[in-house]
Motif scaffolding. Structure first.
Motif, short mmCIF file in Angstrom:
data_model
loop_
_atom_site.label_atom_id
_atom_site.label_comp_id
_atom_site.label_asym_id
_atom_site.label_seq_id
_atom_site.Cartn_x
_atom_site.Cartn_y
_atom_site.Cartn_z
N ILE A 89 -8.96 1.28 3.47
CA ILE A 89 -8.28 2.49 3.03
C ILE A 89 -9.29 3.63 2.98
CG2 ILE A 89 -6.91 3.54 1.19
CD1 ILE A 89 -6.29 0.64 0.25
N GLU A 90 -8.94 4.78 3.63
CA GLU A 90 -9.84 5.93 3.67
C GLU A 90 -9.10 7.18 3.20
OE1 GLU A 90 -12.58 4.48 7.50
OE2 GLU A 90 -11.26 6.22 7.68
N VAL B 294 -0.83 5.58 7.27
CA VAL B 294 -1.05 4.30 6.60
C VAL B 294 -0.25 3.20 7.29
CG1 VAL B 294 -0.77 3.03 4.44
CG2 VAL B 294 -1.51 5.42 4.40
N ARG C 86 -5.47 7.38 5.11
CA ARG C 86 -5.22 6.57 6.31
C ARG C 86 -5.81 5.17 6.11
NH1 ARG C 86 -9.65 9.53 10.35
NH2 ARG C 86 -11.51 8.49 9.50
N THR C 87 -5.40 4.25 6.99
CA THR C 87 -6.00 2.92 7.05
C THR C 87 -6.67 2.76 8.41
OG1 THR C 87 -3.87 2.03 7.80
CG2 THR C 87 -4.38 1.84 5.46
N ARG C 88 -7.84 2.22 8.42
CA ARG C 88 -8.58 1.99 9.66
C ARG C 88 -9.35 0.69 9.52
NH1 ARG C 88 -11.98 6.84 12.30
NH2 ARG C 88 -9.82 7.53 12.59
N LEU D 29 0.82 -1.20 0.00
CA LEU D 29 0.00 0.00 0.00
C LEU D 29 0.86 1.26 0.00
CD1 LEU D 29 -2.75 1.38 0.17
CD2 LEU D 29 -2.70 1.06 2.65
#
Length: 410
Positions: free
Chosen positions: A345-346, A304, A339-341, A282
């Motif tokens: 992926i956002e 990330v 970001r990743t949450r 990523l």
């Protein structure tokens, strides 16, 4: 029943019809068997009463012969009669017994499928063969039943043969749906199925013609646009005013980006397009997305977690690039957070909630009233690409932030 295919429905229909027909003839067989037993009993009862009542009058031979003829019985010669009596004693099966010791007795025996009537009355001891004509009613009914079943089976196979072109048509349409634009819908007969096949064939030819026209138009359009853009860039490079030069260069770069987006739309939205899946990280996708924006000092933040993806790297880079670009264009502070949450992926940017449902913005050339730039292709490209690589786009608004989420399809 609604979800049953036509072929399955025909299988069930003819199976039920044949089962009902077989069950009907089975019931008829048992009914006819019982009917024959009752009729046989009544016949032998009549023979018993007739012979016993007539023999007490000592009838002449002529009268006996007439009685034999009326009751359909045959007297046996003495030798044959003696032989039959021996068989009766060994293996004879009594199927009827009537009369009494005072009136006389009549018994009916079955040997080797033949019926023999033994009459005892005073000095009379008659052994007669039952010569009643055989009833072929059951055999005729069974023959008719077999003929009906054969006709049903022939009709069943004829219907399946008639429907086979429909199954063939379904296969050909599926090939077209999977992207085989060169499929030809064949039709041999001018019945309803043939007319449907011809209509589909005409529709496919029309679609192919429209697709070729669209592709030719897009190629010509992009070619014609690139020529003035290239000339404009050459002229701009000769300008001395750096501030104006920078603005114009960015405008020409944006035009080039638009042409590239149009080319990508044409490529991704074709039925025959297949993504090139590969194993990638990523962080590499995010890095290349930022580089693709071609602008220094972009307000792009990342939170990330390193994670591996199996996807089309080039297309995923383009997805993130368009989402980041949209966030910077229409966000209040022109900043974007990637970001990743929870493994998702956002892309987050500050702003008011969308005025319309997300589906409105994923249509080509759609814009909100407040948009001041762009042609509304960003989210359309994103949605088209995600559909091809097994993702879908989701949206939510939390604490003044617009959040676009990449959800993998289950």
């Amino acid at each position: 029943m609604r979800n049953l295919s036509v072929t399955t429905f025909i299988h069930i229909l003819f199976s039920v019809a044949i089962i009902i027909l077989i069950a009907t003839f089975t019931l008829f067989h048992y009914w006819d068997k019982d009917r024959q037993k009752i009729a046989e009993f009544k016949r032998y009862q009549l023979i018993s009463l007739t012979f016993l009542s007539n023999l007490k009058l000592y009838p002449s031979q002529e009268e006996l012969n007439k009685l034999y003829e009326e009751l359909h019985v045959e007297p046996l010669p003495p030798v044959k009669a003696e032989e039959i009596k021996q068989k009766i004693m060994k293996e004879g099966e009594t199927i009827f017994s009537g009369g009494s010791q005072q009136l006389g007795r009549v018994r009916v025996f079955s040997i080797d499928g033949e019926r023999y009537i033994y009459v005892q009355r005073m000095s009379y001891n008659l052994l007669l063969k039952d010569a009643v004509p055989k009833n072929f009613f059951f055999e005729i009914a069974v023959t008719l039943g077999i003929i009906l079943i054969v006709l049903l089976l022939l009709l069943y196979f004829a219907v399946l043969k008639k429907l086979y072109p429909l199954k063939k048509l379904h296969w050909q349409i599926q090939r077209f749906a999977r992207g085989d634009m060169n499929v030809e819908i064949t039709y041999e007969h001018d019945d309803e199925i043939g007319k449907i096949a011809k209509s589909f064939d005409d529709a496919i030819k029309h679609i192919n013609q429209l697709s070729r026209s669209k592709n030719l138009f897009m190629r010509n359009l992009m070619h014609e646009l690139k020529t003035p853009i290239t000339k404009g860039r050459i002229i701009v490079e000769m300008m001395d005013d750096e501030s104006t030069k920078k603005v114009l260069i960015r405008a020409f770069e944006r035009m080039n980006e638009l042409i590239s987006e149009l080319a990508e739309i044409e490529r991704v939205t074709t039925q025959s397009f297949e993504p090139d899946f590969e194993y990638t990280m990523l962080s590499e996708i995010v890095k290349e997305s930022r580089e693709l924006l071609m602008s220094e000092g972009n307000c792009i933040h990342t939170e990330v977690e390193e994670m591996a993806l199996t996807t089309d790297k080039k297309l995923m880079v383009l997805v993130l690039k368009n989402l980041i670009d949209n966030g910077m264009k229409y966000g209040k502070d022109k900043c974007v957070l990637v970001r990743t949450r929870n493994g998702l992926i956002e892309v987050v940017s500050k702003g008011d909630p969308l005025e319309h449902p997300l589906s409105y913005y994923t249509e080509p050339f759609s814009q909100a009233e407040k948009r001041s730039s762009g042609f509304g292709l960003g989210l359309y490209i994103v949605d088209s690409i995600l559909e091809k690589i097994g993702y879908r786009l989701a949206y939510k608004h939390e604490e003044g932030m617009n959040i676009f989420i990449l959800l993998p399809e289950k």
